[in-house]
Design an enzyme around this catalytic site. Structure first.
Site, PDB file in Angstrom:
ATOM      1  N   HIS A   1       1.410   3.864   1.954  1.00  0.00           N
ATOM      2  CA  HIS A   1       1.806   4.639   3.131  1.00  0.00           C
ATOM      3  C   HIS A   1       3.323   4.789   3.128  1.00  0.00           C
ATOM      4  O   HIS A   1       4.039   3.857   2.732  1.00  0.00           O
ATOM      5  CB  HIS A   1       1.363   3.925   4.422  1.00  0.00           C
ATOM      6  CG  HIS A   1      -0.042   4.268   4.829  1.00  0.00           C
ATOM      7  ND1 HIS A   1      -0.842   3.414   5.547  1.00  0.00           N
ATOM      8  CD2 HIS A   1      -0.783   5.403   4.611  1.00  0.00           C
ATOM      9  CE1 HIS A   1      -2.015   4.005   5.757  1.00  0.00           C
ATOM     10  NE2 HIS A   1      -1.996   5.197   5.204  1.00  0.00           N
TER      11      HIS A   1
ATOM     12  N   HIS B   1       0.850  -1.195   0.000  1.00  0.00           N
ATOM     13  CA  HIS B   1       0.000   0.000   0.000  1.00  0.00           C
ATOM     14  C   HIS B   1       0.877   1.233   0.000  1.00  0.00           C
ATOM     15  O   HIS B   1       2.097   1.153   0.176  1.00  0.00           O
ATOM     16  CB  HIS B   1      -0.964  -0.018   1.191  1.00  0.00           C
ATOM     17  CG  HIS B   1      -0.291   0.053   2.533  1.00  0.00           C
ATOM     18  ND1 HIS B   1       0.531  -0.951   2.998  1.00  0.00           N
ATOM     19  CD2 HIS B   1      -0.331   0.997   3.505  1.00  0.00           C
ATOM     20  CE1 HIS B   1       0.969  -0.628   4.202  1.00  0.00           C
ATOM     21  NE2 HIS B   1       0.472   0.558   4.530  1.00  0.00           N
TER      22      HIS B   1
ATOM     23  N   HIS C   1      -7.060  -2.521   5.278  1.00  0.00           N
ATOM     24  CA  HIS C   1      -6.358  -1.426   5.934  1.00  0.00           C
ATOM     25  C   HIS C   1      -7.161  -0.146   5.704  1.00  0.00           C
ATOM     26  O   HIS C   1      -8.181  -0.175   5.005  1.00  0.00           O
ATOM     27  CB  HIS C   1      -4.935  -1.322   5.356  1.00  0.00           C
ATOM     28  CG  HIS C   1      -3.991  -0.536   6.213  1.00  0.00           C
ATOM     29  ND1 HIS C   1      -3.975  -0.610   7.579  1.00  0.00           N
ATOM     30  CD2 HIS C   1      -2.999   0.342   5.896  1.00  0.00           C
ATOM     31  CE1 HIS C   1      -3.045   0.194   8.060  1.00  0.00           C
ATOM     32  NE2 HIS C   1      -2.438   0.782   7.061  1.00  0.00           N
TER      33      HIS C   1
ATOM     34  N   ASP D   1      -0.204  -4.305   5.477  1.00  0.00           N
ATOM     35  CA  ASP D   1      -0.896  -3.812   6.678  1.00  0.00           C
ATOM     36  C   ASP D   1      -2.374  -4.154   6.603  1.00  0.00           C
ATOM     37  O   ASP D   1      -3.056  -3.742   5.652  1.00  0.00           O
ATOM     38  CB  ASP D   1      -0.741  -2.292   6.785  1.00  0.00           C
ATOM     39  CG  ASP D   1       0.651  -1.891   7.251  1.00  0.00           C
ATOM     40  OD1 ASP D   1       1.525  -2.772   7.328  1.00  0.00           O
ATOM     41  OD2 ASP D   1       0.860  -0.685   7.531  1.00  0.00           O
TER      42      ASP D   1
ATOM     43  N   ASP E   1       5.771   4.573   5.184  1.00  0.00           N
ATOM     44  CA  ASP E   1       6.702   3.601   5.777  1.00  0.00           C
ATOM     45  C   ASP E   1       6.864   2.340   4.924  1.00  0.00           C
ATOM     46  O   ASP E   1       7.677   1.482   5.248  1.00  0.00           O
ATOM     47  CB  ASP E   1       6.278   3.253   7.222  1.00  0.00           C
ATOM     48  CG  ASP E   1       4.855   2.734   7.329  1.00  0.00           C
ATOM     49  OD1 ASP E   1       3.985   3.187   6.555  1.00  0.00           O
ATOM     50  OD2 ASP E   1       4.600   1.871   8.191  1.00  0.00           O
ATOM     51  N   HIS E   2       6.102   2.249   3.828  1.00  0.00           N
ATOM     52  CA  HIS E   2       6.226   1.089   2.930  1.00  0.00           C
ATOM     53  C   HIS E   2       6.790   1.465   1.555  1.00  0.00           C
ATOM     54  O   HIS E   2       7.056   0.586   0.748  1.00  0.00           O
ATOM     55  CB  HIS E   2       4.866   0.403   2.768  1.00  0.00           C
ATOM     56  CG  HIS E   2       4.386  -0.243   4.025  1.00  0.00           C
ATOM     57  ND1 HIS E   2       4.351  -1.601   4.201  1.00  0.00           N
ATOM     58  CD2 HIS E   2       3.987   0.298   5.210  1.00  0.00           C
ATOM     59  CE1 HIS E   2       3.913  -1.871   5.428  1.00  0.00           C
ATOM     60  NE2 HIS E   2       3.690  -0.732   6.061  1.00  0.00           N
TER      61      HIS E   2
ATOM     62  N   HIS F   1       6.304  -5.834  11.227  1.00  0.00           N
ATOM     63  CA  HIS F   1       5.645  -4.525  11.335  1.00  0.00           C
ATOM     64  C   HIS F   1       5.320  -4.246  12.811  1.00  0.00           C
ATOM     65  O   HIS F   1       4.191  -3.942  13.193  1.00  0.00           O
ATOM     66  CB  HIS F   1       4.365  -4.500  10.479  1.00  0.00           C
ATOM     67  CG  HIS F   1       3.932  -3.109  10.108  1.00  0.00           C
ATOM     68  ND1 HIS F   1       2.999  -2.411  10.843  1.00  0.00           N
ATOM     69  CD2 HIS F   1       4.285  -2.289   9.093  1.00  0.00           C
ATOM     70  CE1 HIS F   1       2.798  -1.230  10.280  1.00  0.00           C
ATOM     71  NE2 HIS F   1       3.568  -1.127   9.217  1.00  0.00           N
TER      72      HIS F   1
END
Lengths: 297, 297
Positions: free
Chosen positions: B62, B60, B137, B206, B64-65, B264
């Site tokens: 976001h 996805h 998510h 996530d 942090d990914h 995670h």
């Protein structure tokens, strides 16, 4: 004042060197110079809260100097930041905020103020002056200086002699304000010592050796100069608009600085001592930065 | 097959945990799942060349990914890459390349192919099938599975009995092609053993616990499931569309997987053993991932 070297590699990071970033703890805040990828983690490891950073100065818009910004901004957001973050940098920086906010799902709940700079004075407070100058990289690069304003010594005995009472009145005079004592007006000059020079810190960003830098770094306490290459790779340095350790040392010598810190070290070199040796031959007080190096002034 | 956990933290990195990224060494290449900030440095530390990566799968969008992508792409460019890089991900990913290329001065000299995915089969080769499914998510998240196609055993003695000469003809039959031996046609079925199941690796990205994941992970060799929270923070997990260690373990149990790897992990937890204990109570073969953990299958 404290300088913390968060990242000291050049384009590619290594096990021991992250991308470029330097934190300056001074004047009750933390200023950041460049913000390469992974800087938020380096901050965590150096135990510096991103919430204390209100000003980020970018030398130029190459990835190894800016790619840590989106993550740093997100981390600030996660922590509930409301205070504005000021980002200063060269021509082209004005679209940065817009680009970052398009990068995946990105919510920024605090103001980000982008300042596109031209050469000269950027900021002046009671405590410091920050200036920048254009130097010679293959893209628009700014070098920065932070000059600490140091008040003259306060001549306590002279003040008492003139009838000033110890306490807040001493502060007023020390801060440069006149004071009425009875019928007399005491001027700050009467109770202050000689003008004193504060620290001057200069950071090159990425640049070839150039005259502008010599002028700009004159009499600096610390010159942090890029030294991507060893002398044996001077041709590469020239072609890529970078400096060698010897060239950085020549700048330090000609600018008559007190201390030279070499940074932005290419990860191709495993023996860093060579870089230091080459610099010391030209300018004795030279040091090679390493990640988390802490320099107290 | 080898799984290397390059980053195992959640939104914020810590001293020991970088942002999300997993490398899968298999089938003569390295596939990457998610690419949080700092991944290129984690790759360097894990001694994995970015040049071996041709496919990146993003769960996805976001930060942090995904925030390690621009740096990874630049590093590939510095190394003179010419082969295309394929980036797979959910709805919204198609503009990624354009956004990255606007981020400062950015030259990409090799093709980047962006694949916006819908649920189902993504890729099939002689060696593997890769599929994805939408899970739950707060933004569009895809979970991925890699299924290894494992050939049946080759029945050497039976082949010799049928007159096949040892050598390349064995390979042809093993690869599923018929063979003429004298006047006879030998079919692969005559010389191959029973159908065999290869490894199946599933990565959640996530997500909240959800039925789609149970179905998707059925009989997996390894389920890598997010476990951002401890059970005591289940309400936070629910509100933020994440899972607890216990919830991840329930998924593993219901899907009848062989091994569960929790990743995670929120950096708020200093005692990781608790997460493991909670998972093991529900599903015994549970482990908490750590940075640079290497799992050989």
């Amino acid at each position: 004042m404290e300088l913390i070297f968060l990242g000291t590699s050049s384009a590619v990071p290594s096990k021991h060197r992250n991308h470029a970033s330097i934190a300056l703890k001074a004047f009750g805040e933390v200023m950041m110079f460049d913000c390469g990828e992974g800087t938020q983690r380096q901050l965590a490891n150096a135990k510096i809260s991103p919430m204390k950073i209100d000003k980020v100065f970018l030398s130029h818009l190459h990835g190894d100097h800016i790619l840590g910004l989106p993550g740093l901004i997100q981390s600030m957001g996660f922590r509930g930041r409301v205070e504005p973050l000021h980002i200063y940098g060269p021509k082209g920086i004005s679209r940065l905020n817009e680009i970052i906010s398009q990068f995946g799902y990105f919510t920024i709940n605090f103001p980000i103020e982008i300042h596109e700079l031209v050469e000269g004075k950027i900021l002046e407070s009671d405590d410091y002056i920050i200036e920048c100058v254009k130097t010679k990289h293959n893209v628009y690069n700014l070098s920065y200086s932070v000059y600490e304003k140091k008040k003259p010594r306060f001549l306590k005995e002279k003040a008492i002699e003139l009838g000033v009472k110890p306490g807040p009145d001493f502060g007023k005079l020390h801060d440069g304000f006149e004071l009425k004592v009875g019928e007399k007006i005491i001027s700050p000059e009467q109770v202050l010592g000689k003008k004193r020079h504060g620290h001057k810190i200069v950071y090159s960003g990425d640049t070839k050796p150039c005259k502008a830098m010599i002028e700009f770094a004159k009499e600096a306490t610390v010159l942090i100069h890029e030294s991507t290459y060893k002398t044996e790779d001077e041709i590469k340095a020239t072609n890529n608009f970078h400096s060698t350790s010897k060239q950085a040392a020549k700048i330090a010598k000609e600018a008559n600085v007190k201390k030279l810190i070499l940074t932005h070290i290419s990860t191709r070199y495993t023996n860093i001592d060579d870089l230091k040796k080459e610099a010391i031959e030209v300018f004795e007080n030279s040091k090679v930065a390493y990640d988390f190096m802490n320099l107290k002034l």
